[in-house]
Each structure stands twice: as C-alpha cells, then as structure tokens.
Design an enzyme around this catalytic site. Structure first.
Site, PDB file in Angstrom:
ATOM      1  N   GLU A  80       0.849  -1.195   0.000  1.00  0.00           N
ATOM      2  CA  GLU A  80       0.000   0.000   0.000  1.00  0.00           C
ATOM      3  C   GLU A  80       0.886   1.247   0.000  1.00  0.00           C
ATOM      4  OE1 GLU A  80      -3.666  -2.042   2.540  1.00  0.00           O
ATOM      5  OE2 GLU A  80      -2.642  -0.272   3.338  1.00  0.00           O
ATOM      6  N   PRO A  81       0.304   2.423  -0.207  1.00  0.00           N
ATOM      7  CA  PRO A  81       1.113   3.645  -0.161  1.00  0.00           C
ATOM      8  C   PRO A  81       1.888   3.795   1.149  1.00  0.00           C
ATOM      9  CG  PRO A  81      -1.027   4.132  -1.122  1.00  0.00           C
ATOM     10  CD  PRO A  81      -1.078   2.711  -0.639  1.00  0.00           C
TER      11      PRO A  81
ATOM     12  N   ALA B 194       2.504   1.014   3.397  1.00  0.00           N
ATOM     13  CA  ALA B 194       2.940  -0.265   3.966  1.00  0.00           C
ATOM     14  C   ALA B 194       3.398  -1.191   2.848  1.00  0.00           C
ATOM     15  CB  ALA B 194       1.804  -0.930   4.742  1.00  0.00           C
ATOM     16  N   GLY B 195       4.565  -1.811   3.059  1.00  0.00           N
ATOM     17  CA  GLY B 195       5.079  -2.771   2.088  1.00  0.00           C
ATOM     18  C   GLY B 195       5.426  -4.063   2.791  1.00  0.00           C
TER      19      GLY B 195
ATOM     20  N   THR C 200       2.090  -5.630  -9.272  1.00  0.00           N
ATOM     21  CA  THR C 200       2.509  -6.260 -10.519  1.00  0.00           C
ATOM     22  C   THR C 200       1.404  -7.167 -11.049  1.00  0.00           C
ATOM     23  OG1 THR C 200       4.804  -6.223  -9.752  1.00  0.00           O
ATOM     24  CG2 THR C 200       4.294  -7.705 -11.566  1.00  0.00           C
TER      25      THR C 200
ATOM     26  N   GLU D  81       9.044 -16.031  -2.294  1.00  0.00           N
ATOM     27  CA  GLU D  81       9.112 -14.824  -3.124  1.00  0.00           C
ATOM     28  C   GLU D  81      10.515 -14.243  -3.120  1.00  0.00           C
ATOM     29  OE1 GLU D  81       6.383 -11.640  -2.746  1.00  0.00           O
ATOM     30  OE2 GLU D  81       4.687 -12.933  -2.241  1.00  0.00           O
TER      31      GLU D  81
ATOM     32  N   ARG E 252      36.142  -3.431 -27.507  1.00  0.00           N
ATOM     33  CA  ARG E 252      36.399  -1.985 -27.562  1.00  0.00           C
ATOM     34  C   ARG E 252      37.881  -1.707 -27.730  1.00  0.00           C
ATOM     35  NH1 ARG E 252      37.466   2.330 -23.864  1.00  0.00           N
ATOM     36  NH2 ARG E 252      36.455   4.268 -24.536  1.00  0.00           N
TER      37      ARG E 252
END
Length: 281
Positions: A136-137, A139-140, A167, A251, A277
């Site tokens: 949430e805005p 809370a993560g 997502t 996760e 290069r």
C-alpha cells in the site's frame, strides 16, 4: 524433476536434474523470450502468447503439485528459473514469476478444492493470470501496517482501501488481496481474499511509469466497498499475515534469483564490450 541432491554442501554444484532443467530454461529464454524483449518493452506489456508457451515448457508449474498441473521440482529449481528468465529481461521475468510463484502459492497452500480447480489449474496451464495485492502507499514489507479493511456484509465482505505498485494488476484474472477483517487485532486481524477481474467497486489506475521493466504491468488498485463473496475468502480468516509471511520466503528466493540473472547479464555485456572496444590505439 527430482528434489534430491539439490547441491553439494562443499561445492554447491547442481546435480544432473537441475543442470538439465537449467538448459531447458536457458533454451526457452533464448528461443522465446530474448527475441521479444525490445518489442515488449516498447509496447509496455507482456506478450499474451507467451503464457501458453511457458506452460507447455513446464515453466509455470515448478514447485506446484502434480495433481493441479504442476511440474514438481523444488525451490532450487524455482531459483534457477528466476535467474534464467531475468537474464533476458526483468519485466518479462517478473510477470510469470508473480503469477505462478508469488500469487500462485497462496492458492496451492491455502485454497480449498473449488478454488484450486477454478484458479490454480488454469493458472499453471497458462490460461489465466494472477496477482497479489499486499503493498500500500504506507505499507510494504510491514504487512501488519496495511490499512485496507474488509467488513462483513450479506453473503461476503466489502473491501475498502488502496494497494500500490501491484505487478500484473492490469493482466490478472484473479488477485490475492490482503485486508484487515479485525483492525483492532493487529497482524492477527488480516485475511486474504480472491478478487476477480472486473469486480464491482475495484478500479485500476493506468500503468505506472517506471524507469525500467516497462513490459511488467504495474498499477494502483482502489477498493471502494468492493464486494467479495464469502466463498472467495482464501485460507483461514485472521491468518492472512501468517500466510503472507510464509509465501514471502519463496518470493524472496525468486527475486534473489532474478537479481543474480540480471547481474550475470550485465557482467556478460560488460565483458563482451571490453573485449571488443579499442581506445587510444
């Protein structure tokens, strides 16, 4: 896929099964994902035809039960899959990883038979997409701090609140949503719900602008007395915090695998550039 002999304690070498699985993943990425990255990033969306291709290759059912279409394996296989997908693209990798391995385990572990047949089986077959809405805005990772509520109504619950940075929100046929059914009980008052695409009272923002991963659909979700039938409660009421924290373990392994794959791709590009290069003669 065998789950035994995953790694040597001394060398961390993969066993033959996991080496073979890595080759399956790498071949799929080279053949199906890598050629689509620029197109998908420019379009800002995940190519829909990749879902059945991922399912056919057995890459949506890793670590899921065979009886619902899973392909077995364990967490190490999931880490390998995450790494190989991310070597092509973070956006194209995170989309199926969220559906099958961040939202999907909630269905596999806590869903009843009807919910598994309705959502998990088609998810593993590439026929539907899932998302999970916890953040949430305000809370993560602090799951106990979420403010979205679910109050009882006739035949179900009314959800009210805002979720952010979700997502797959615009792709999902079903979203696992965390809400407080008992706001006074802290982390013991959280329940998870299955909210279907198009549910009345649920609205999605336009895709959020990001610095990268444009092919990953990321949005804000607003619930304004969104009705969810009682049969779409996922797991045991009041046990949502524990369900989420258990799922976070897998996760985080998937996300760590992604970080490793992205880092390896960056290193490969840097080495290739350094070898070609020429400067100052």
């Amino acid at each position: 896929m065998s789950t035994h002999g995953a790694a040597s304690a001394a060398t961390f070498d993969l066993d033959d099964d996991h080496r073979d699985f890595r080759e399956v993943c790498r071949s799929f990425v080279f053949r199906e994902l890598a050629p689509r990255v620029r197109e998908a990033e420019a379009a800002g969306t995940f190519p829909a035809d990749l879902w059945p291709a991922l399912a056919a290759a057995g890459l949506l059912g890793v670590n899921h039960p065979d009886e619902y279409g899973g392909s077995g394996g364990g967490v190490l296989a999931l880490a390998i899959l995450s790494e190989e997908l991310a070597r092509a693209s973070g956006g194209l990798a995170v989309t199926p990883l969220v559906s099958s391995y961040m939202a999907g385990p909630h269905l596999a572990h806590y869903g009843n038979e009807e919910q598994k047949e309705r959502w998990l089986r088609p998810l593993l077959a590439g026929e539907c997409v899932a998302a999970i809405a916890v953040t949430e805005p305000g809370a993560g990772s602090d799951v106990a701090g979420i403010a979205t509520t679910a109050r009882e109504a006739d035949g179900g619950f009314l959800l009210r609140g805002t979720k952010m940075f979700i997502t797959n929100a615009g792709l999902a046929d079903v979203i696992v949503v965390a809400a407080k059914t008992d706001p006074q009980a802290g982390h013991r008052g959280i329940t998870t719900f299955l909210v279907e695409r198009g549910a009345e009272g649920m609205s999605l923002s336009e895709p959020l602008e990001k610095l990268g991963w444009h092919s990953s659909d990321t949005r804000e979700i607003v619930f304004d007395d969104c009705f969810v039938p009682a049969e779409q409660v996922l797991g045991e009421p009041g046990r949502g915090f524990h369900q989420i924290m258990e799922a976070f373990q897998v996760e985080r392994i998937a996300l760590a695998g992604m970080a490793l794959g992205l880092g390896q791709a960056a290193l490969d590009e840097a080495v290739a550039h350094a070898r070609e290069r020429r400067a100052f003669g």
